[in-house]
Scaffold this active site. Structure first.
Site, mmCIF file in Angstrom:
data_model
loop_
_atom_site.group_PDB
_atom_site.id
_atom_site.type_symbol
_atom_site.label_atom_id
_atom_site.label_comp_id
_atom_site.label_asym_id
_atom_site.label_seq_id
_atom_site.Cartn_x
_atom_site.Cartn_y
_atom_site.Cartn_z
ATOM 1 N N GLU A 271 3.426 1.608 2.555
ATOM 2 C CA GLU A 271 4.568 0.710 2.380
ATOM 3 C C GLU A 271 4.609 -0.425 3.401
ATOM 4 O OE1 GLU A 271 7.681 3.574 0.473
ATOM 5 O OE2 GLU A 271 7.718 4.002 2.609
ATOM 6 N N ASP B 242 0.829 -1.204 0.000
ATOM 7 C CA ASP B 242 0.000 0.000 0.000
ATOM 8 C C ASP B 242 0.863 1.254 0.000
ATOM 9 O OD1 ASP B 242 0.940 -0.343 2.678
ATOM 10 O OD2 ASP B 242 -0.688 0.924 3.405
HETATM 11 C C1 NOJ Z 1 8.925 3.399 6.562
HETATM 12 C C2 NOJ Z 1 7.653 3.589 5.777
HETATM 13 O O1 NOJ Z 1 7.822 4.543 4.832
HETATM 14 C C3 NOJ Z 1 6.523 3.927 6.719
HETATM 15 O O2 NOJ Z 1 5.350 4.140 6.019
HETATM 16 C C4 NOJ Z 1 6.375 2.793 7.662
HETATM 17 O O3 NOJ Z 1 5.328 3.031 8.547
HETATM 18 C C5 NOJ Z 1 7.673 2.541 8.407
HETATM 19 N N1 NOJ Z 1 8.758 2.354 7.486
HETATM 20 C C6 NOJ Z 1 7.558 1.376 9.354
HETATM 21 O O4 NOJ Z 1 7.343 0.189 8.634
HETATM 22 C C1 NOJ Z 2 6.341 7.150 4.498
HETATM 23 C C2 NOJ Z 2 4.963 7.162 3.948
HETATM 24 O O1 NOJ Z 2 4.236 6.141 4.568
HETATM 25 C C3 NOJ Z 2 4.988 6.947 2.453
HETATM 26 O O2 NOJ Z 2 3.688 7.062 1.952
HETATM 27 C C4 NOJ Z 2 5.879 7.960 1.800
HETATM 28 O O3 NOJ Z 2 5.958 7.693 0.417
HETATM 29 C C5 NOJ Z 2 7.265 7.934 2.402
HETATM 30 N N1 NOJ Z 2 7.190 8.057 3.846
HETATM 31 C C6 NOJ Z 2 8.140 9.072 1.869
HETATM 32 O O4 NOJ Z 2 7.577 10.298 2.220
#
Ligand code: NOJ
Ligand code: NOJ
Length: 480
Positions: free
Chosen positions: A213, A210
């Protein structure tokens, strides 16, 4: 010990929140003045992250933060959502120097995106699954660490922004440039939009991670932006004489429509964010996620499919807002509601936090944008038909009129109640922006998150997507 520490943080946060509210905030009535000031800062911060020093031309870093967290990378999703605003800047300026700069940024982004498509990466290669790769290093090389991949909203968002740009170029008579760089019907695809459309249309049936991520499965957000990418792309294909491809993209868009409708849970009256989870995080039990609201805006094609004022969307929005209202301590004071990603979130901007996640700037602004758009959308629709699905949304907006908001009743633009509801939705939009303002420091910078207890900005500083979300909401409110 633990209790007193938490209490201390709460008291400190409360005191500081109020103090800064008095010092740095103006009254609610001059929200527009703050918006105008903030627009200048946000614009500067956002452009600072497009082709910054230390990155290849065309790369858009998610944040200047290089460690803890390291967001100095090109995420396809964040970059595409951001470059979509650069087109708006291009279209809205009369200054030829600025226009040239924006034009160059768009062409650099186009070339960088094509390079990404051609770069072998952990998701695959150009001819296989490599287009689902969520992020690249700022110099364009692959990001070789373990990650939640593929993320198939990325190529859809990239196709959408480049398609919009291709239409701008076409309107200027640059058809040969468009055919050479952006869209050529030839297969295997050798242009950036065609490659993304082929990837999107041939991978609908595969689960992916999603936009956060974390969860692998089939996502409402991903599906909504895939649908828009295919329909926008079909228009471009038609315009360039590739009618067979246009039909295929439209056909796959209608496959998506049927799938998107299955995300509605009619007994709970909410849109479920993920169906068919088959990997990644497994504790999102509520199924609720603010990205379902972003999906309506990012995936809006203006064709009446899932408009922002769709009953199912409004029902979901009010449920999500009320959950976060009680989940986050900061929402007990100050205007509006800070909105988080989903109730079970554990990510605090640096890593997992046992207290749970925080409100996010881009989602709080996104809810502001949502309410402005609902107000405008209902206004042009001209009536509201109350039913079991939407009454909770409208009663939440106009609690004093709750007894007049009953299933079966229809109100029109000449009814007082209709106009109070539109006004209340607009005010709700303002409330969300005032919530963001409440937590914004004197430098005007937006990080990724706002601490759930103290309200201070937290996580990646000057997050590009936070800036973009503010600008879009501000434009929705009062024009460019
Ligand atoms: C980094 C991801 O971009 C973020 O969305 C996620 O919540 C954390 N890692 C933890 O898995
Ligand atoms: C974490 C977020 O969950 C994700 O959607 C985003 O693309 C990355 N950070 C980078 O901003």
């Amino acid at each position: 010990m633990k209790i007193s520490r938490v209490w201390g943080v709460l008291c400190l946060g409360f005191a500081l929140g109020n103090l800064s509210a008095i010092a740095a905030r103006t009254s609610e009535s001059d929200l527009q003045a703050w918006i105008d000031w903030e627009k200048g800062i946000t614009t500067q911060n956002m452009f600072y992250n497009i082709s910054p020093n230390g990155a290849a031309p065309g790369a858009v870093v998610a944040s200047p933060s290089r460690d803890n967290p390291n967001y100095f990378k090109h995420w396809v999703r964040d970059a595409s959502l951001t470059m979509n605003l650069v087109i708006s800047y291009y279209e809205n300026t009369q200054d030829q120097n600025l226009k040239n700069t924006y034009y160059q940024r768009m062409m650099d982004f186009t070339d960088f995106s094509r390079r990404n498509q051609l770069t072998d990466n952990p998701s695959g290669g150009p001819g296989s699954n490599g287009l689902g790769e969520p992020l690249f290093m700022p110099d364009g090389s692959p990001f070789n660490q373990g990650w939640g991949r593929p993320q198939n909203d990325g190529p859809a968002l990239r196709a959408m922004v480049l398609t919009r740009w291709a239409f701008v170029l076409l309107s200027q008579g640059q058809e040969s440039l468009v055919r050479q760089k952006f869209y050529d019907g030839q297969l295997p695809a050798n242009t950036v939009i065609k490659a993304d459309l082929e990837y999107v249309s041939h991978h609908l049936d595969e689960s992916c991670f999603d936009l956060w991520e974390e969860v692998r499965g089939y996502h409402f957000y991903t599906r909504m932006v895939q649908r828009k990418a295919l329909l926008d792309g079909a228009r471009l294909a038609d315009r360039l004489g590739d009618g067979g491809a246009a039909n295929w993209y439209r056909q796959e868009a209608s496959v998506l429509e049927a799938q998107i409708n299955t995300h509605w849970d009619n007994s709970r009256k909410v849109i479920l964010t993920t169906l068919g989870r088959d990997g990644g995080m497994d504790y999102k039990n509520s199924g609720l996620d603010a990205s379902t609201i972003l999906a309506l805006m990012h995936g809006d094609t203006g064709d009446g499919f899932f408009p922002v004022y769709d009953d199912r969307a409004m029902a979901t929005a009010v449920t999500i807002a009320n959950i976060f209202k009680s989940e986050f301590p900061i929402n007990g004071r100050g205007p509006g509601i800070g909105i988080g990603r989903y109730p079970e979130d554990q990510y605090d901007g640096n890593g997992a936090h046992p207290n749970g996640g925080n409100p996010w700037v881009l989602l709080t602004n996104g809810f502001g944008e949502y309410y402005y758009r609902v107000s405008k959308g209902l206004s042009s629709k001209g009536n509201i038909a109350f039913n079991d699905t939407n009454v909770a949304f409208f009663r939440d907006l106009a609690p004093a009129n709750a007894s007049s908001i009953v299933p079966g009743k229809v109100i029109h633009s000449n009814d007082t109640l209709f106009n109070s509801i539109l006004g209340a939705a607009w005010q709700r939009g303002d409330d969300y922006l005032m919530r963001t303002r409440f937590h914004t420091g004197s430098d005007g910078g937006f990080a990724e998150q706002m601490n759930r207890d103290s309200g201070f900005m937290q996580g990646a500083k000057n997050l590009t997507w936070s800036d973009a979300s503010f600008l879009v909401a501000a434009w929705e409110r009062s024009g460019f």
